[in-house]
Design a protein around this motif. Structure first.
Motif, mmCIF file in Angstrom:
data_model
loop_
_atom_site.group_PDB
_atom_site.id
_atom_site.type_symbol
_atom_site.label_atom_id
_atom_site.label_comp_id
_atom_site.label_asym_id
_atom_site.label_seq_id
_atom_site.Cartn_x
_atom_site.Cartn_y
_atom_site.Cartn_z
ATOM 1 N N UNK A 235 0.833 -1.214 0.000
ATOM 2 C CA UNK A 235 0.000 0.000 0.000
ATOM 3 C C UNK A 235 0.865 1.261 0.000
ATOM 4 N N UNK A 236 1.891 1.268 0.838
ATOM 5 C CA UNK A 236 2.750 2.466 0.902
ATOM 6 C C UNK A 236 3.479 2.686 -0.426
ATOM 7 N N UNK A 237 3.902 1.601 -1.051
ATOM 8 C CA UNK A 237 4.615 1.762 -2.315
ATOM 9 C C UNK A 237 3.688 2.283 -3.412
ATOM 10 N N UNK A 238 2.504 1.656 -3.518
ATOM 11 C CA UNK A 238 1.556 2.095 -4.542
ATOM 12 C C UNK A 238 1.066 3.504 -4.255
ATOM 13 N N UNK A 239 0.781 3.782 -2.971
ATOM 14 C CA UNK A 239 0.289 5.122 -2.613
ATOM 15 C C UNK A 239 1.359 6.162 -2.872
ATOM 16 N N UNK A 240 2.617 5.819 -2.568
ATOM 17 C CA UNK A 240 3.710 6.765 -2.816
ATOM 18 C C UNK A 240 3.834 7.093 -4.295
ATOM 19 N N UNK A 241 3.699 6.059 -5.147
ATOM 20 C CA UNK A 241 3.784 6.319 -6.580
ATOM 21 C C UNK A 241 2.624 7.187 -7.053
ATOM 22 N N UNK A 242 1.427 6.858 -6.557
ATOM 23 C CA UNK A 242 0.271 7.671 -6.942
ATOM 24 C C UNK A 242 0.414 9.112 -6.461
ATOM 25 N N UNK A 243 0.937 9.290 -5.230
ATOM 26 C CA UNK A 243 1.112 10.654 -4.704
ATOM 27 C C UNK A 243 2.167 11.410 -5.509
ATOM 28 N N UNK B 65 -1.363 6.968 7.532
ATOM 29 C CA UNK B 65 -0.957 5.783 8.290
ATOM 30 C C UNK B 65 -1.906 5.484 9.457
ATOM 31 N N UNK B 66 -2.373 6.485 10.229
ATOM 32 C CA UNK B 66 -3.283 6.146 11.341
ATOM 33 C C UNK B 66 -4.530 5.402 10.889
ATOM 34 N N UNK B 67 -5.090 5.809 9.745
ATOM 35 C CA UNK B 67 -6.273 5.104 9.245
ATOM 36 C C UNK B 67 -5.929 3.661 8.874
ATOM 37 N N UNK B 68 -4.749 3.482 8.243
ATOM 38 C CA UNK B 68 -4.322 2.134 7.898
ATOM 39 C C UNK B 68 -4.051 1.300 9.142
ATOM 40 N N UNK B 69 -3.436 1.931 10.157
ATOM 41 C CA UNK B 69 -3.174 1.218 11.405
ATOM 42 C C UNK B 69 -4.482 0.821 12.091
ATOM 43 N N UNK B 70 -5.477 1.702 12.027
ATOM 44 C CA UNK B 70 -6.770 1.380 12.609
ATOM 45 C C UNK B 70 -7.405 0.194 11.893
ATOM 46 N N UNK B 71 -7.304 0.188 10.585
ATOM 47 C CA UNK B 71 -7.843 -0.933 9.819
ATOM 48 C C UNK B 71 -7.111 -2.231 10.164
#
Length: 528
Positions: A30-38, A168-174
């Motif tokens: 997720x972080x890798x894909x999100x980083x590329x999208x960002x 990240x907090x939302x991902x950590x909550x999930x």
């Protein structure tokens, strides 16, 4: 000794490990894909800012006039601050900077002005003096389309990282929620599995399986188990041998295992009862079927099979020997009386009378045997009939061999012929034993052409017309049970032997018993 892990702890551990690993991999992806999208989104944002600056009329007018009042730097700085960009750089056609966050670089030439002044838009990651940034470049043109320069806007990667880490907090909550759900589900699953296994742990189940296999294949009784739907679930080696199911498959139904008949009825519970006797082609089996319930639930049934073939044969032989012994014992008393008569006649001096009496006894005892031997060529069969005649006489039953009986060919299986005749005669003896006088049995043996015919008739009550076919079913009998002897087997055994030899046996309805057996005669071997 180390304490074995419980089923619930193992399930919980494995579920948590799976969740942690999958969540970790998912987080990294997720972080890798999100980083590329960002990055791509920030590059488009930088390009949009650059295009808006290039379209600003004040900047175009000032740059076209050579920017004598440094108006470009002021306007560019205002845009940079408003859009939170790292830099907004405006260059003229010569590649000279007219704006930059670092005032010292204003008026300096770009390191590579050709890429910025090609009149095209560009996006990418720029390794500038302020650090890595998402960069967007747009051409700056006059109102008539003349290229005046270019605008370059950059947004630092640190800004992109802050946007990423804000999610990240939302991902950590999930992730935490997924772990919590996994724990609850694993505990529920462990509890359900433990209830299904009646509270047994994995080590207990493994031990039970080993003990079951050792017990099933170590005992000398056949064991067959069926589930509630009648499908085969367990069968040991002895059961395969007794039922002749070498390739029986677990999960098949009883209808697929055995043909229609009494054996299948007993195994299915249709013919219920304890110690059911079933006669197969090779064995005499004692079958017991018991339903099984665990925890109030119907889990099927278990059938045990005991091979009584040899024991039953020995019991029948013993019964025959016992009858013959009783007959011989009675004859012993008769012979003792006869010897006493001879002794008295000799003592009285009546020698001629004694000789006449002795000749009469000798003629009577040997004449019957010689006549029977002349009619029946196989010596074993003649001896069997003579013994049966003696036993019948002791029971006050007249057993005769018909005068037209002739048998020279013992057939394809002489031992089977002895069994057939012996069982039919025994059955007739039992039938007339309790009948009123006259109590008679007649045996007729013929070997005409290619057929050996055996007829046994008696003056007993006979078989009802509705039971002439059922009388050959193993277990069917109209006689009272006698200790040590299982009823309902003699005629079933005869029927099995006759069928295997390719012959037929029929029963005529009463009054009076009448059984007729036809067997194919053995063909003589022609030698040249």
């Amino acid at each position: 000794m180390r304490r074995p892990h419980t089923l619930s702890s193992l399930i919980l551990t494995y579920v948590l490990v799976i969740l942690v690993v999958t969540m970790g991999l998912g987080f990294g992806l997720y972080t890798r894909v999100s980083g590329r999208f960002l990055d791509e989104d920030t590059e488009r944002q930088a390009l949009a800012i650059a295009q808006s600056v290039a379209a600003d009329e004040g900047i175009r007018t000032a740059l076209a006039a050579g920017d004598p009042g440094h108006e470009v730097a002021r306007l560019a700085e205002r845009v940079r601050a408003a859009d939170d960009a790292a830099y907004v750089v405006v260059v003229d056609r010569a590649g000279v900077r007219h704006s930059h966050p670092n005032p010292a670089l204003i008026g300096q030439l770009l390191d590579n002005p050709a890429s910025a002044l090609d009149g095209q838009t560009h996006v990418g990651i720029d390794q500038g003096s302020l650090g890595p940034s998402a960069n967007g470049k747009a051409p700056l043109r006059a109102a008539d389309g003349t290229l005046l320069g270019a605008v370059s806007v950059g947004i630092l990667e640190s800004t992109v990282s802050r946007r990423l880490w804000s999610e990240i907090p939302l991902l950590a909550l999930y992730t935490g929620g997924a772990l919590a759900v996994g724990v609850v589900v694993s505990l529920f699953l462990a509890r359900r599995l433990k209830r299904m296994t009646f509270g047994l742990e994995l080590d207990d189940l493994a031990g039970l399986l080993q003990e079951r296999e050792a017990m099933l294949h170590g005992i000398r009784e056949g064991v067959v188990a069926f589930d509630p739907h009648g499908r085969l679930s367990v069968i040991n080696d002895e059961a395969r041998r007794l039922l002749e199911l070498r390739h029986a498959t677990i999960g098949v139904t009883l209808d697929d295992l055995l043909p229609d008949g009494r054996l299948r009825d007993v195994l299915a519970g249709t013919d219920a009862g304890a110690d059911q006797v079933v006669l197969t082609d090779e064995f005499l089996l004692v079958v017991n079927r018991m339903p099984v319930r665990l925890g109030g639930r119907d889990v099927g049934s278990v059938v045990t099979l005991r091979d009584r073939t040899e024991l039953e044969g020995l019991l029948r032989e013993l019964d025959s020997v016992t009858g013959l012994t009783d007959a011989l014992r009675a004859q012993q008393h008769e012979f003792s009386n006869r010897l006493h008569v001879l002794s008295v006649l000799v003592g009285m001096g009546e020698h001629e009378e004694a000789m006449s009496y002795l000749d009469e006894l000798t003629t009577t005892s040997t004449g019957q045997a010689e006549q029977l031997r002349a009619q029946i060529t196989p010596a074993a069969l003649a001896a069997l009939l003579l013994a049966k005649i003696t036993i019948a006489a002791e029971r006050d039953i007249l057993l005769t061999v018909a005068g037209d009986s002739r048998l020279e060919n013992p057939g394809p299986d002489p031992r089977a012929l002895l069994t057939i005749v012996g069982n039919l005669v025994d059955n007739a003896l039992d039938a007339v034993a309790e009948s009123p006088a006259p109590r008679q049995i007649t045996v007729r043996l013929r070997d005409d052409a290619d057929v050996i015919t055996i007829e046994v008739t008696d003056t007993g009550p006979g078989v009802a017309a509705d039971d002439t076919d059922r009388v050959f079913t193993d277990g069917y009998t109209t006689k009272p049970t006698r200790a040590g002897v299982r009823r309902g087997l003699g005629l079933a055994l005869v029927h099995r032997l006759v069928t295997r030899l390719g012959g037929t046996i029929t029963c005529a309805p009463g009054p009076g018993g009448s059984f007729t057996t036809c067997l194919p005669a053995a063909r003589p071997v022609v030698r040249t």
